[in-house]
Write a protein that holds these residues in place. Structure first.
Motif, short mmCIF file in Angstrom:
data_model
loop_
_atom_site.label_atom_id
_atom_site.label_comp_id
_atom_site.label_asym_id
_atom_site.label_seq_id
_atom_site.Cartn_x
_atom_site.Cartn_y
_atom_site.Cartn_z
N ASP B 38 0.83 -1.16 -0.03
CA ASP B 38 -0.07 -0.03 0.08
C ASP B 38 0.91 1.15 0.12
O ASP B 38 0.46 2.32 -0.32
N VAL B 59 -7.93 5.71 2.35
CA VAL B 59 -8.97 5.31 3.14
C VAL B 59 -8.53 3.86 3.69
O VAL B 59 -8.04 3.09 3.23
N MET B 61 -10.19 0.67 6.30
CA MET B 61 -11.14 0.27 7.15
C MET B 61 -10.47 -0.50 8.54
O MET B 61 -9.60 -1.52 8.04
N THR B 94 -13.05 -11.13 2.55
CA THR B 94 -12.49 -9.88 1.46
C THR B 94 -13.95 -9.38 0.82
O THR B 94 -14.04 -8.35 0.58
N THR B 97 -15.18 -6.63 3.48
CA THR B 97 -14.13 -5.46 3.40
C THR B 97 -14.40 -4.83 2.18
O THR B 97 -14.48 -3.64 1.93
N LEU B 101 -15.62 -0.77 1.84
CA LEU B 101 -14.75 0.04 1.04
C LEU B 101 -15.52 0.49 -0.32
O LEU B 101 -15.43 1.97 -0.36
N GLY B 117 -2.99 -2.05 -2.84
CA GLY B 117 -1.62 -2.80 -2.92
C GLY B 117 -2.03 -4.21 -3.49
O GLY B 117 -2.92 -4.65 -3.55
N LYS B 118 -1.08 -4.99 -4.10
CA LYS B 118 -1.31 -6.09 -4.73
C LYS B 118 -1.81 -6.95 -3.58
O LYS B 118 -2.74 -7.90 -4.08
N ASP B 124 -2.69 -12.09 2.84
CA ASP B 124 -2.10 -12.42 1.44
C ASP B 124 -3.27 -12.91 0.52
O ASP B 124 -2.98 -13.74 -0.37
N GLN B 127 -7.56 -10.09 -2.87
CA GLN B 127 -8.82 -10.23 -3.33
C GLN B 127 -9.54 -9.04 -3.40
O GLN B 127 -10.56 -8.52 -3.92
N VAL B 128 -9.33 -8.08 -2.48
CA VAL B 128 -10.14 -6.80 -2.10
C VAL B 128 -10.20 -6.02 -3.26
O VAL B 128 -11.06 -5.57 -3.64
N GLY B 129 -9.04 -5.86 -3.88
CA GLY B 129 -8.97 -4.78 -5.10
C GLY B 129 -10.01 -5.17 -6.10
O GLY B 129 -10.78 -4.71 -6.41
N1 AMP Z 1 -9.22 -2.97 5.61
C1 AMP Z 1 -8.73 -2.62 4.65
N2 AMP Z 1 -8.73 -1.06 4.58
C2 AMP Z 1 -8.52 -0.72 3.09
N3 AMP Z 1 -7.78 -1.24 2.25
C3 AMP Z 1 -7.73 -2.54 2.33
C4 AMP Z 1 -8.23 -3.33 3.50
N4 AMP Z 1 -8.06 -4.65 3.35
C5 AMP Z 1 -7.67 -4.56 2.11
N5 AMP Z 1 -7.27 -3.45 1.53
C6 AMP Z 1 -6.78 -2.91 0.17
O1 AMP Z 1 -6.68 -4.20 -0.75
C7 AMP Z 1 -5.35 -4.82 -0.78
C8 AMP Z 1 -5.51 -6.27 -0.93
O2 AMP Z 1 -5.67 -6.99 0.16
P1 AMP Z 1 -6.09 -8.44 0.40
O3 AMP Z 1 -7.21 -8.83 -0.40
O4 AMP Z 1 -6.45 -8.41 1.85
O5 AMP Z 1 -4.63 -9.07 0.22
C9 AMP Z 1 -4.60 -4.24 0.21
O6 AMP Z 1 -3.19 -3.98 -0.43
C10 AMP Z 1 -5.17 -2.66 0.24
O7 AMP Z 1 -4.96 -1.84 -0.77
#
Ligand code: AMP
Ligand code: FAD
Lengths: 397, 263
Positions: B38, B59, B61, B94, B97, B101, B117-118, B124, B127-129
């Protein structure tokens, strides 16, 4: 919401407090207290031998009847004119799940100009039906088109399980498929099983591989997972029977707000870290870029890829695409040889899933030895050339 | 141009070590850091701001103390910060989340570019993006290492895949998940740090986002953890001994017996 404590059972032994990665559990005179830092990860639940901890229920969501979904599907990743090995691995894993459930195993193949022979191969690996979506707009991968096509097809056929490889392609667009289908997705699984009630038990490393978590998706279908390459064994059988269905989808599925301008294949074969069976990695102990030829020679000899620690990448001895670890690639080859790498935790989390780990380091207290299968305390400049010679001798002899 | 960067606070692993016996993290008063990927996203956003002018909002969460992470980014030159915090958000998978978001991004309204972020280094999942992009119905690209915003209404990106690199052109608004090559984070400047101290961090909960608490957090999640356990410990390490020739021969024989490929 936070973990729930059963005060009757809690003996205030403190084991959960030690185990909590969020530091959310504190010990009080008459019981434990869980703070708002609780992330509901469930680690404490498992450590408590008195059964005093539990998690609240997950949401039901507006679910359709799960029993109306049937069949196990595997996404067959087709790139550069061939099917990715992980898809064959998944078909074999999917075969076992489908047999346990007594349902059909399907494969989904997307691309442009796909020959029937590609689909027949998938049948040899276990698929009973191969759905082929062949369209010029699918020639290059884009998340938007690929996910729209799969969402449409899954909506029509309703499989109960959908698996894909945790490759850069799978990890890129499968989350969009899951979101489009309003269902859960478990990333990067290393183990799959099915419970009698039909729940897919999806096991994956968490917290950098230091704990394993088994995850289910109780109320939504399909149950979706991406699975790491090389953890399942492919089984190819001649003479398996199956059918090929070419599917037409509405034009809408092929529209996208993305245009692929250029695709540049990596020339450097050794950069394909995530696919390699053998990785030889070098760290700051190599002392210079030139010395990396020791690593490269050994890797080449063993038909493997070259990895590097961040230390070596920061020195500029290796390109960032070779970096293994937290901010680099996560790898799990059959053999990982760490040479002149201290084993900082950020490096370890990226490679400790490897089957056999060899560590060569002159410092006997280097943390890399904590995860090594075979530890060699030696000067790498003496050891590596000798070891390389030994393999050569075997080849010639 | 309005850029939103999604950041997550994760446990800092810098000083932790893996206990060789229990194979768990040894945590000595672990602090929180901003997920390293990030930080690259923030740097990417600030570079666009430097070159073409842009408004950058971060932003996150998380629990109330995640506002520290936001303040840290204000010190780097980020314009605005929003904290999404509510007890109802705890235990989000995810999907939940991404739901939360994307509700925040919808509330902001005028967003052109969303950077993530990736992956977050604690979960790890990566999936969130993509899930957020699906919920917002915007195009996206993953593993992005270069962003070019010179063409109005579009963005050109270079992405790194397992096979090589690809150049994509996406219609705005769009989302991207980024990797290290986008740029190492800058150091905070005094001027921005002064501002960061006084700046307001907006806090939005379910009420502000217009979300049903049941659609967030654990109750809004589709996946459920049923078991957490330690990975199987490796068989004890075999320490090789003796002269170099001896160690070489021992290792060779061990590997041969273990039938590793490549010999
Ligand atoms: N609680 C959160 N708040 C804001 N951004 C998040 C959050 N969780 C995940 N992200 C964003 O989603 C990306 C991938 O997260 P993840 O899917 O958890 O590996 C992170 O690098 C953040 O950019
Ligand atoms: C947020 C963050 C993310 C990070 N991400 C990553 C990541 O993705 N990947 C990663 O690798 N690191 C990462 N790091 C960095 C990590 O903490 C270490 O700094 C790095 O891994 C050290 O690299 P190294 O082992 O090559 O170097 P060093 O720690 O300097 O170790 C060199 C080793 O070589 C040995 N040695 C020296 N000479 C010889 C010789 N002649 N023969 C044999 N052995 C010799 C030494 O005993 C020593 O153990 C990250 C750090 C942070 C803070």
């Amino acid at each position: 919401m936070k973990a729930i404590v059963d005060k009757q059972r809690c003996t205030v032994c403190g084991v959960c407090s030690e185990a909590c990665p969020m530091g959310a559990i504190s010990l009080r005179e008459n019981g434990i207290e869980i703070s708002d830092d609780c992330s509901l990860c469930g680690i404490c639940v498992d450590t408590c031998e008195f059964g005093a901890l539990s998690l609240p229920e997950v949401g039901q969501g507006p679910s359709e009847d799960p029993s109306s979904y049937r069949g196990v599907w595997v996404y067959a990743e087709w790139r550069e004119g061939k099917v990715h090995a992980v898809s064959h691995e998944l078909l074999s894993a999917g075969r076992i799940l489908a047999d346990k459930r007594g349902v059909e195993l399907g494969a989904v193949l997307l691309g442009s100009g796909i020959d029937d022979r590609v689909a027949e191969e998938l049948i040899a690996y276990g698929a009973e039906v191969v759905y082929v979506i062949d369209h010029p707009e699918l020639a290059h991968f884009t998340d938007e088109r690929y996910s729209k096509c799969i969402v449409e097809l899954v909506g029509r056929k309703r499989p109960e399980i959908f698996l894909a490889g945790a490759t850069s392609m799978g990890r890129s667009f499968i989350p969009r498929v899951a979101a489009g289908l309003r269902t859960g997705l478990t990333a990067d699984c290393t183990e799959l099983d099915i419970a009698d009630d039909g729940h897919l038990l999806q096991t994956r490393p968490a917290f950098g591989g230091n704990v394993m978590a088994t995850i289910i998706c109780p109320n939504r279908r399909p149950q979706m997972a991406t699975v790491r390459p090389k953890v399942m064994k492919p089984v190819r059988l001649q003479g398996r029977k199956g059918r090929i269905e070419r599917v037409d989808l509405p034009a809408e599925c092929f529209k996208a707000r993305v245009e692929v301008l250029e695709v540049i294949a990596e020339q450097d074969r050794t950069a394909k870290l995530t696919e390699a069976d053998v990785i030889v990695s070098g760290g700051r102990g190599l002392r210079s870029a030139e010395n990396f030829s020791l690593i490269e020679n050994l890797a080449q000899l063993m038909n493997g890829a070259v990895g590097a620690s961040r230390g070596a990448v920061e020195e500029g001895w290796m390109a960032p695409s070779h970096q293994v670890g937290q901010t680099g690639r996560t790898v799990a080859p059959t053999l990982y040889v760490a040479v002149g790498i201290s084993g900082a935790v950020q490096h370890l989390v990226g490679m400790q899933g490897s089957e056999v780990i060899v560590a060569v380091n002159k410092d006997p207290s280097a943390p890399i030895f904590d995860v090594a299968t075979y530890g060699v305390v030696a000067d790498l400049f003496e050891f590596i050339p000798e070891f390389t010679k030994r393999i050569k001798r075997e080849r010639e002899g | 141009m309005h850029i939103v960067v999604c950041i997550k606070q994760v446990p800092d692993t810098k000083n932790v070590r893996i206990d060789p016996d229990t194979h768990t993290l040894v945590r000595q008063g672990v602090e929180s850091i901003i997920n390293p990927f990030d930080m690259f996203a923030i740097e990417g956003a600030l570079k666009i701001k430097d070159q073409n002018g842009a408004r950058v909002t971060v932003v996150t969460m998380g629990p109330p103390q995640a506002s520290e992470a936001l303040r840290e980014t204000l010190g780097l030159g980020v314009d605005d910060a929003v904290l999404l915090s509510d007890r109802a958000f705890a235990g989000s998978d995810t999907w939940a989340t991404s739901t939360t978001l994307s509700a925040a991004i919808r509330k902001m309204g005028d967003v052109d570019l969303i950077l993530c972020g990736k992956q977050a280094v604690d979960g790890d999942t990566a999936q969130v993006g993509p899930e957020m992009a699906a919920l917002l119905d915007v195009p996206y690209a993953t593993f992005v290492k270069n962003i070019d915003t010179r063409e109005s209404g579009f963005v050109k990106v270079v992405r790194q895949t397992d096979e090589g690199t690809e150049v994509w052109r996406l219609q705005l608004p769009a989302l991207m998940t980024v990797i290290k090559e986008l740029g190492e984070p800058r150091v905070p400047s005094l001027r921005h740090k002064m501002r960061a101290k006084k700046a307001e961090v907006a806090v939005w909960g379910t009420a502000e986002l217009g979300l049903d608490p049941n659609s967030t957090g654990l109750s809004g999640s589709f996946t459920q953890v049923v078991r957490v356990f330690s990975p199987q410990r490796r068989g004890n390490r075999i320490q090789l001994e003796g002269s170099i020739e001896n160690q070489v021969e021992q290792l060779f024989q061990h590997l041969k017996k273990a039938r590793v490929p490549g010999l």
